[in-house]
Design a protein around this motif. Structure first.
Motif, PDB file in Angstrom:
ATOM      1  N   ALA A  68       0.826  -1.217   0.000  1.00  0.00           N
ATOM      2  CA  ALA A  68       0.000   0.000   0.000  1.00  0.00           C
ATOM      3  C   ALA A  68       0.859   1.265   0.000  1.00  0.00           C
ATOM      4  N   SER A  69       1.854   1.309   0.864  1.00  0.00           N
ATOM      5  CA  SER A  69       2.692   2.513   0.954  1.00  0.00           C
ATOM      6  C   SER A  69       3.873   2.467  -0.015  1.00  0.00           C
ATOM      7  N   GLN A  70       4.146   1.292  -0.566  1.00  0.00           N
ATOM      8  CA  GLN A  70       5.290   1.045  -1.442  1.00  0.00           C
ATOM      9  C   GLN A  70       6.610   1.313  -0.737  1.00  0.00           C
ATOM     10  N   GLY A  71       6.588   1.225   0.593  1.00  0.00           N
ATOM     11  CA  GLY A  71       7.794   1.452   1.377  1.00  0.00           C
ATOM     12  C   GLY A  71       8.412   0.152   1.841  1.00  0.00           C
ATOM     13  N   ARG A  72       9.710   0.213   2.029  1.00  0.00           N
ATOM     14  CA  ARG A  72      10.437  -0.945   2.524  1.00  0.00           C
ATOM     15  C   ARG A  72      10.228  -1.076   4.022  1.00  0.00           C
ATOM     16  N   LEU A  73      10.011  -2.302   4.459  1.00  0.00           N
ATOM     17  CA  LEU A  73       9.808  -2.570   5.883  1.00  0.00           C
ATOM     18  C   LEU A  73      11.109  -3.012   6.533  1.00  0.00           C
ATOM     19  N   LEU A  74      11.331  -2.545   7.733  1.00  0.00           N
ATOM     20  CA  LEU A  74      12.387  -3.059   8.589  1.00  0.00           C
ATOM     21  C   LEU A  74      11.728  -4.015   9.573  1.00  0.00           C
ATOM     22  N   LEU A  75      12.499  -4.832  10.216  1.00  0.00           N
ATOM     23  CA  LEU A  75      11.959  -5.838  11.121  1.00  0.00           C
ATOM     24  C   LEU A  75      10.990  -5.236  12.134  1.00  0.00           C
ATOM     25  N   GLY A  76      11.356  -4.145  12.753  1.00  0.00           N
ATOM     26  CA  GLY A  76      10.527  -3.528  13.778  1.00  0.00           C
ATOM     27  C   GLY A  76       9.169  -3.065  13.280  1.00  0.00           C
ATOM     28  N   ASP A  77       9.062  -2.800  11.975  1.00  0.00           N
ATOM     29  CA  ASP A  77       7.791  -2.345  11.409  1.00  0.00           C
ATOM     30  C   ASP A  77       6.705  -3.414  11.457  1.00  0.00           C
ATOM     31  N   LEU A  78       7.092  -4.675  11.635  1.00  0.00           N
ATOM     32  CA  LEU A  78       6.128  -5.775  11.653  1.00  0.00           C
ATOM     33  C   LEU A  78       5.399  -5.892  12.982  1.00  0.00           C
ATOM     34  N   PHE A  79       5.927  -5.268  14.018  1.00  0.00           N
ATOM     35  CA  PHE A  79       5.438  -5.529  15.362  1.00  0.00           C
ATOM     36  C   PHE A  79       4.658  -4.362  15.960  1.00  0.00           C
ATOM     37  N   SER A  80       3.711  -4.716  16.822  1.00  0.00           N
ATOM     38  CA  SER A  80       2.874  -3.723  17.509  1.00  0.00           C
ATOM     39  C   SER A  80       3.383  -3.440  18.917  1.00  0.00           C
ATOM     40  N   VAL A  81       4.524  -4.000  19.267  1.00  0.00           N
ATOM     41  CA  VAL A  81       5.102  -3.823  20.603  1.00  0.00           C
ATOM     42  C   VAL A  81       6.494  -3.216  20.472  1.00  0.00           C
ATOM     43  N   ALA A  82       7.040  -2.800  21.594  1.00  0.00           N
ATOM     44  CA  ALA A  82       8.364  -2.178  21.619  1.00  0.00           C
ATOM     45  C   ALA A  82       9.456  -3.175  21.235  1.00  0.00           C
ATOM     46  N   GLU A  83      10.582  -2.635  20.787  1.00  0.00           N
ATOM     47  CA  GLU A  83      11.701  -3.468  20.326  1.00  0.00           C
ATOM     48  C   GLU A  83      12.182  -4.458  21.385  1.00  0.00           C
ATOM     49  N   ASP A  84      12.258  -4.024  22.637  1.00  0.00           N
ATOM     50  CA  ASP A  84      12.752  -4.944  23.658  1.00  0.00           C
ATOM     51  C   ASP A  84      11.819  -6.146  23.829  1.00  0.00           C
TER      52      ASP A  84
END
Length: 170
Positions: A68-84
């Motif tokens: 939809a956004s045509q943007g590249r995802l980084l791993l963190g973009d997949l998650f709804s929680v904080a990185e830790d």
């Protein structure tokens, strides 16, 4: 690019005529679409290089896009929680698979691999499949060359409580 037999023979003759040592080399890239569901597109590339070193090298590269956004995802973009939170969960799942691989295949990981597992992970070194999050580490990151690149397939169903809904499949 891989030398075909004719090109290699021509180069060999040219090198011999010049009194040089002939070192044929090979570089080959294979791309696989691991997911293309209209929401995300993941492409995994395997890069094989034999450039005259002690042995050939195999590495992986991946790109995952939000369609939809045509943007590249980084791993963190997949998650709804904080990185830790997601890092701890991924680490536990990967460590369990490392233990299993050591038992089943005899692969020996570096002592520091388990301690530095998540700091060694590049946030672009992942791909999505229909039902898994594929995390990969290239040669030498976790284990010696003989073990090859290391792949960990983490079922999205086991991560469904922390993965954003649009990246889950039904």
């Amino acid at each position: 690019y891989a030398l075909n037999r004719e090109d290699a023979a021509r180069q060999l003759a040219d090198y011999q005529a010049a009194g040089l040592e002939f070192q044929p080399w090979t570089a080959q890239v294979t791309a696989t679409v691991t997911r293309n569901d209209g929401v995300t597109l993941s492409v995994l590339r395997q890069v094989y290089e034999n450039l005259g070193g002690a042995h050939p090298m195999i590495s992986y590269q991946a790109e995952t896009f939000d369609v939809a956004s045509q943007g590249r995802l980084l791993l963190g973009d997949l998650f709804s929680v904080a990185e830790d939170v997601y890092s701890a969960r991924l680490q536990d799942m990967i460590l369990a698979q490392m233990d299993q691989k050591e038992t089943e295949t005899g692969v020996l990981y570096y002592e520091s691999a388990r301690v530095h597992l998540m700091t060694l992970l590049d946030p672009m070194d992942f791909a999505l499949t229909e039902d898994c999050l594929l995390i990969f580490y290239n040669e030498y990151a976790l284990a010696p060359h003989a073990a090859g690149p290391q792949h960990f397939y983490l079922p999205l169903s086991d991560l469904s409580d922390i993965v954003k809904p649009q990246y889950l499949t039904e």
